[in-house]
Design an enzyme around this catalytic site. Structure first.
Site, short mmCIF file in Angstrom:
data_model
loop_
_atom_site.label_atom_id
_atom_site.label_comp_id
_atom_site.label_asym_id
_atom_site.label_seq_id
_atom_site.Cartn_x
_atom_site.Cartn_y
_atom_site.Cartn_z
N HIS A 114 59.87 -21.51 35.55
CA HIS A 114 59.90 -20.56 36.67
C HIS A 114 61.32 -20.42 37.23
O HIS A 114 61.58 -20.67 38.42
CB HIS A 114 58.93 -20.99 37.78
CG HIS A 114 58.48 -19.85 38.65
ND1 HIS A 114 57.20 -19.72 39.15
CD2 HIS A 114 59.16 -18.78 39.12
CE1 HIS A 114 57.11 -18.63 39.89
NE2 HIS A 114 58.30 -18.04 39.89
N ARG A 154 53.64 -13.98 37.57
CA ARG A 154 52.90 -15.15 38.04
C ARG A 154 51.95 -15.57 36.93
O ARG A 154 51.31 -14.72 36.28
CB ARG A 154 52.09 -14.84 39.30
CG ARG A 154 52.90 -14.74 40.58
CD ARG A 154 53.50 -16.09 41.01
NE ARG A 154 54.17 -16.03 42.29
CZ ARG A 154 55.48 -15.79 42.45
NH1 ARG A 154 56.25 -15.58 41.40
NH2 ARG A 154 56.01 -15.77 43.66
N ILE A 202 61.33 -4.79 39.61
CA ILE A 202 61.69 -5.68 38.50
C ILE A 202 61.30 -5.05 37.16
O ILE A 202 62.08 -5.08 36.20
CB ILE A 202 61.05 -7.08 38.68
CG1 ILE A 202 61.58 -7.74 39.97
CG2 ILE A 202 61.34 -7.98 37.47
CD1 ILE A 202 60.94 -9.08 40.34
N GLU A 233 51.68 -24.89 37.59
CA GLU A 233 53.10 -25.24 37.52
C GLU A 233 53.34 -26.53 38.26
O GLU A 233 52.85 -26.67 39.38
CB GLU A 233 53.96 -24.11 38.13
CG GLU A 233 53.86 -22.84 37.31
CD GLU A 233 54.70 -21.68 37.85
OE1 GLU A 233 55.40 -21.85 38.87
OE2 GLU A 233 54.65 -20.60 37.24
N THR A 277 57.07 -12.92 33.48
CA THR A 277 58.01 -13.48 34.48
C THR A 277 57.46 -13.27 35.89
O THR A 277 58.21 -13.38 36.86
CB THR A 277 59.39 -12.79 34.37
OG1 THR A 277 59.21 -11.38 34.46
CG2 THR A 277 60.10 -13.14 33.09
C1 DGY Z 1 59.63 -15.11 43.69
O1 DGY Z 1 60.58 -14.92 44.46
O2 DGY Z 1 58.51 -14.68 43.91
C2 DGY Z 1 59.91 -15.87 42.43
O3 DGY Z 1 58.80 -16.15 41.71
C3 DGY Z 1 60.73 -17.10 42.71
O4 DGY Z 1 62.00 -16.61 42.84
#
Ligand code: DGY
Length: 323
Positions: free
Chosen positions: A288, A240, A160, A269, A238
């Site tokens: 989220h 945790r 990512i 959350e 994006t």
């Molecule tokens: C994950 O997959 O870990 C995301 O936080 C939710 O899609």
């Protein structure tokens, strides 16, 4: 005899629809949008052979005890499995599955939405219009910072993080990254420069958090880390929530130690409505939704079902996590 399975929410996609009509599997689906309480979870898992869970469902020793020794597989519809005690599952011979890959690009899109939203004050500007405050055009009205040509710092250069970095090429940005293990091949391809954690923070205009939540990364972005960032910088998370010390972040934003934040994840959350973050115009908080395109969520659900089926059959999972 049919395998018994508990699924903690209704899932999208063909894989789940097929599971529901499969006579070889007896599927119990939690019917509500809110997750099951701990008590309900414990009751519903009793005697199951397989479990499909979401990030909202904590799967620990007490849930595994409640399920019983016949449980073979815990399949997460997520790439992150910090809600699952993977080591405990592994020690009991329970396979754990996750859904890597399919959500990489979708999550990188959201990181970019937050970079642009926070940097260019998009949410604030949209609220300004809706609130009837748009009366004229003026030279510094809602002026933000340039994204193009700025320096992006990526903390965690996995799939990512790299997808976030790739998008930066189109914005003519300089990209710095920090990663625990070397990623020189990928970095060379993306024109990204490796730096120490401290230097990524100090030199970047936008810092994107893309590490997994582990004992080592819990609270990684604390007061000391935030104090290294530029006063004009934006923090985007994006990954945790608990990776960022939220109280320290609030202080840093309030004191002008950093300029803005874009958060798709928060320490708790849903974010409590009394969180000071919600009163700050320079903070954009999303619920989220990093992986929330319908296509991606269907792929994740299909993968979760495929992992479940493989685990029930006693075979290796297509995507497994070992603790
Ligand atoms: C994950 O997959 O870990 C995301 O936080 C939710 O899609």
């Amino acid at each position: 005899m049919a395998h018994r399975v508990f699924v903690t929410r209704e899932l999208p996609g063909d894989g789940f629809a097929n599971l529901l009509t499969d006579a070889a599997v007896d599927v119990d689906v939690w019917p509500l949008d809110a997750p099951p309480s701990r008590e309900a979870f414990g009751e519903r898992v009793r005697g199951v052979d397989g479990l499909i869970c979401l990030i909202t469902d904590r799967v620990d020793a007490s849930v595994l005890d409640a399920a019983g020794p016949q449980l073979r597989v815990v399949s997460a519809m997520a790439v992150g499995v910090d809600n699952i005690d993977v080591a405990e599952c592994t020690s009991r011979g329970i396979a754990v599955g996750n859904t890597p890959g399919v959500l990489t690009e979708t999550t990188a899109d959201i990181a970019w939405a937050l970079i642009l939203a926070a940097g260019r004050r998009i949410v604030e500007a949209a609220e300004y219009v809706k609130g009837g405050e748009w009366r004229t055009w003026s030279p510094t009205q809602l002026a933000g910072v340039d994204v193009h040509g700025a320096t992006l710092g990526v903390v965690g250069f996995g799939a990512i993080g790299q997808a976030v970095a790739r998008r930066a090429q189109g914005f003519g940005m300089r990209v710095l990254y920090w990663n625990r293990t070397p990623k020189s091949v990928e970095a060379a391809e993306l024109g990204a420069e490796q730096r120490s954690f401290e230097d990524v923070l100090a030199e970047s205009d936008f810092v994107s958090i893309n590490v997994a939540l582990t004992d080592e990364t819990h609270g990684l972005i604390d007061a000391s880390a935030l104090s290294r960032m530029k006063s004009s910088a934006t923090l985007v998370n994006t990954a945790r929530g608990p990776i960022v010390d939220e109280a320290a972040l609030v202080d840093a934003l309030r004191d002008g130690q950093i300029a803005a934040a874009g958060l798709d994840v928060t320490a708790v959350e849903p974010l409590p409505m009394d969180s000071p973050l919600l009163t700050m115009p320079n903070v954009v908080v999303l619920p989220h939704i990093g992986s929330a395109s319908l296509a991606t969520r269907c792929k994740m659900a299909d993968m979760a079902v495929a992992n479940l089926r493989a685990g029930l059959a006693g075979g290796p999972l297509p995507n497994s996590v070992v603790g």
